[in-house]
Design an enzyme around this catalytic site. Structure first.
Site, PDB file in Angstrom:
ATOM      1  N   LEU A   1       0.861  -1.159  -0.022  1.00 58.24           N
ATOM      2  CA  LEU A   1      -0.101   0.132  -0.003  1.00 58.24           C
ATOM      3  C   LEU A   1       0.849   1.385   0.089  1.00 58.24           C
ATOM      4  O   LEU A   1       1.732   1.541   0.807  1.00 58.24           O
ATOM      5  CB  LEU A   1      -1.033  -0.011   1.344  1.00 58.24           C
ATOM      6  CG  LEU A   1      -2.079   0.921   1.307  1.00 58.24           C
ATOM      7  CD1 LEU A   1      -3.061   0.782   0.038  1.00 58.24           C
ATOM      8  CD2 LEU A   1      -2.804   1.255   2.551  1.00 58.24           C
ATOM      9  N   ASP A   2       0.353   2.002  -0.825  1.00 61.34           N
ATOM     10  CA  ASP A   2       1.290   3.546  -1.113  1.00 61.34           C
ATOM     11  C   ASP A   2       2.847   3.371  -1.307  1.00 61.34           C
ATOM     12  O   ASP A   2       3.535   4.284  -0.905  1.00 61.34           O
ATOM     13  CB  ASP A   2       0.921   4.288   0.262  1.00 61.34           C
ATOM     14  CG  ASP A   2      -0.482   4.492   0.354  1.00 61.34           C
ATOM     15  OD1 ASP A   2      -1.105   4.706  -0.295  1.00 61.34           O
ATOM     16  OD2 ASP A   2      -0.798   4.880   1.553  1.00 61.34           O
ATOM     17  N   GLU A   3       3.343   2.069  -1.712  1.00 64.14           N
ATOM     18  CA  GLU A   3       4.538   1.881  -1.856  1.00 64.14           C
ATOM     19  C   GLU A   3       4.934   1.618  -3.319  1.00 64.14           C
ATOM     20  O   GLU A   3       6.092   1.355  -3.848  1.00 64.14           O
ATOM     21  CB  GLU A   3       5.015   0.650  -1.144  1.00 64.14           C
ATOM     22  CG  GLU A   3       5.214   0.885   0.379  1.00 64.14           C
ATOM     23  CD  GLU A   3       6.219   1.681   1.066  1.00 64.14           C
ATOM     24  OE1 GLU A   3       7.230   1.892   0.047  1.00 64.14           O
ATOM     25  OE2 GLU A   3       6.039   2.422   1.937  1.00 64.14           O
TER      26      GLU A   3
END
Lengths: 299, 299, 299, 299
Positions: free
Chosen positions: A243-245
């Site tokens: 996530l968000d990476e």
């Protein structure tokens, strides 16, 4: 043709005479010559060429070419095969070649915030984005009327903790199987499961409402206010299981002050979100982005 | 006086007729009237006034006033006492009042990177910063000649793991005891101990070479390259015991691309670092900054 | 109330307990004290205060105050009269005091480009702008359906060289007589006559698609391309009889390159135009702008 | 080599194995293939390639290539001849090929403002600019000591209305005859005569302290203040006979407000001037700029 930006596929240019070639491979001498000679031998005129190497010795080579070749749109299969045989396979290249006159087919996922979605719908209608929005999927019914005004179907797929697997099955039915070239999460507030990501087989672009890696996760504007930062931002990235990476495509920021509340940040940030998402989607649809590990090369 | 920015103490204005008042207290009706009436009764003319309240009901009130009052520089003690008695004490106010004609006395700590230090020395010489640099302290000898050209003493205080306590004692001798109004860490690569921070009794501004809270700690440019961000930044903040966690004064960013190596980011970032640090120091020296919890109010 | 930006009249705050006071006069001692004491005596709590003087000696003084006073919305007439008698008249002040809970009534004039108009309609609907759009007037019929979706009446007033006087009469009927607080030219491609400007009696904000004073007049994007500039911009200003010469409220720019054609500049510029116009209109509707000669003071 | 920006000639890379090729000609098919095949046949590896065409049909083609070829620095004459014979002459190409390991020889002209000059000296010393400053010429004696600290000779050539022809003769002696690759006007306040420009035979970059074409000519900051603009800027351009009308290389802006006096604009603008000039000079020294009519193509 006056500009590289419009060189390859603004909606007016529908003569199927222009194609875009994306290449990546291990760097080494003679790659550019091999590619450009292949094209020159077929009478293609190179309109735009961008190239980047992480390291000329032992690095990775990336290239984007836009070329003009009468009738190329009808002969892509043959061109692909010849390029693979003569240029790509001997050098272990990965490549894509696309007809610049064919807009990308895009599905958008959204929850209740309308600003990113409306901006995409509106820019698509104005001809600013080289794409067609074929479907909007939402876990809320709120934006149906707004979307349908643009002549785009709206599918409401509610998601609860319990029904998430079934909801994702439905989403896969709606958007999977190669029906779309790109899925855009325009402030879609649900996390997509690894299983969904494994099966969808289509690149997904998300807009995160912070300047990543700062304020990953929930509530970034509240946390920005609390930390007292002097700029807030937004980040468009490809979605991966972390996530968000995922690989960052574009980011931008706006100046804020102590006078701005978390609500002000939310409002000011909305403007940055839609601009950043718009640019990322535009670049993807113009075949400008190559992923390199967890980074992007944007030509 | 044509501008608020220069209203309060650019080096040419040395008539000791202008003062700056900073106030913070619990918000409530009548505060502004009480302060401005106090000043009007003494014949002061308010040149600039800025005010902010976190919440008119139950919030905290902040104010910065610059006022003109012939001879105020020689009567600050008396003014301070009267203001405390008549205005501040009854309302539980915290306040400072300074003679705008007296530049701040500043010490700079630095390691081997010269860009932030040189920018401060050079701007001070040009009269852009309302301060005097009285001392440069470094854990390296490298920049001595450069600093001495500006007529500023340079103290080399080496720091090793073993000698750190003694080094800090020496630094306290050099910079403590109220000898300076401000200490600036202009890329000083040592962490100051809690003990030092407790004893120094002087505000300290640090420049961190990232857009905090992203990339706190060591190696921010390398980590920015690795994460593939599209903007890099710098952050000036007051130093507290929590490394890179103090109140942020100013931040800025610059656009980078996949073409930029970690070395390029370091070079491009250096330009942002010196601008951000310059602004933070300038604002501090013009009494524009009030700390509020872990945030700053910058007027 | 957490923020000065929202302090004065975001649509949720409809309690008629907050007012905004704008003042300008010759500078001199005691002005701030007189104003704030007047308010304190009535029990008002000052939420936000901004002040600027062109020169404390012989200059002009400008102030904006937002204050909280229960029931002020119903007592504005009386307050205005008392303020005039006790504070303003003796000092030759010009002032306005407005109920922050009353949104501005706005008419928009537009030709065929929809981007600025749609942005205003959309932001107004989202509650970002403290205004109500009561009418759209256009010399083209094209955007009627789009506007009516927002529940806003659309008047088509064609303009030709011959019919311009009659067209302006009709526009005066529609928008004159104090029916509106503000007229916004959202890419309206007709020049308004001096006669119209004399008679309308309402401030008019225009968006010009260049960074004024560069490229005043027609075709700014084409001329920007021809000159080879590296940034393009937009300017929002009050309309005066001198075309593109009125007081500037806001400007912004975006980076362009040799690759961008005049059409690209037009597309990229459209994004800047709507942001700049949005900010100017927002500030006007929040009573943040004072005109000073041919400049603006924006608090 | 990790980056295109540093690919071609940062001071550390002095192995004479890298060269830069700049090409312009009428566009047409096969140009890129011809160039890259020529290089591939000699074993060169292309590190960076940028290309732009004003119009694939009947337009003008521009290209910049950086290539690695062991020993190329010692064989440039031969390479130039072969390229001319085999590639350039048959197609009417204009081209330059330079050894990336040879820094440009630069002379700087300056009057009394030191900020642009010092920034160039300081960046050159830090190795940020791929050049050597061989001479500073000034119509004032003021900056001699400052310049000589950097080991650079300083020539004071006074200019009055009467002595201008003789002064320019002296300047031609000092800087003409191919002694330098570039002349930089770092806030040189004299207009160079057409005669001088005809005879000098070296490209000249000037920094103008406004966002051209706004505020061409004298006193731009004063005029910006008077017009009430909300952004000020600076422009680096090649010098031609038409004052402030030459091809623009780079521009940037900074936000200002009503609070900033003309003196503040001068101070704030100085920061923009030195950044803009630095970028323009850096790009010129890295052979990134091609002039096209009165515009520039910057790769």
């Amino acid at each position: 043709m006056a500009s590289a930006t419009t060189a390859a596929g603004t909606p007016g240019q529908r003569a199927h005479d222009t194609a875009r070639l994306l290449v990546s491979c291990a760097d080494g001498p003679g790659i550019v010559a091999a590619i450009t000679t292949f094209l020159a031998d077929r009478g293609a005129n190179i309109i735009t060429s961008d190239q980047y190497s992480t390291d000329p010795e032992g690095g990775r080579f990336f290239m984007r070419l836009v070329f003009h070749l009468p009738g190329v749109g009808g002969a892509l299969g043959e061109l692909r095969e010849a390029f693979d045989r003569e240029v790509a396979a001997p050098r272990g290249m990965r490549f894509h070649v696309n007809d610049a006159a064919v807009p990308k087919r895009v599905a958008v996922m959204v929850s209740r915030y309308d600003h990113c979605l409306l901006d995409l719908l509106w820019r698509t209608r104005r001809g600013e984005l080289d794409m067609e929005i074929g479907l909007v999927v939402s876990n809320w019914p709120d934006l149906a009327a707004e979307v349908e005004r643009f002549g785009v179907p709206y599918e409401h797929v509610p998601v609860t903790k319990e029904t998430k697997p079934q909801a994702e099955e439905r989403e896969l039915e709606l958007m999977g199987g190669g029906a779309f070239d790109l899925i855009v999460l325009a402030r879609y507030m649900q996390v997509l499961s690894s299983d969904f990501l494994d099966r969808i087989g289509t690149p997904i672009i998300n807009i995160h409402h912070s300047f990543l890696p700062a304020f990953a996760g929930a509530g970034p504007y509240e946390r920005a206010k609390e930390r007292g930062v002097k700029l807030i931002g937004a980040t468009a990235h490809y979605v991966t299981e972390d996530l968000d990476e995922g690989p960052i495509i574009e980011q931008d920021v706006i100046r804020v002050s102590h006078r701005d509340s978390a609500e002000d940040l939310t409002r000011m940030g909305a403007d940055i979100e839609r601009q950043v998402l718009n640019r990322a989607v535009k670049w993807h649809c113009e075949d400008r982005i190559l992923v390199h590990g967890n980074s992007t090369v944007v030509f």
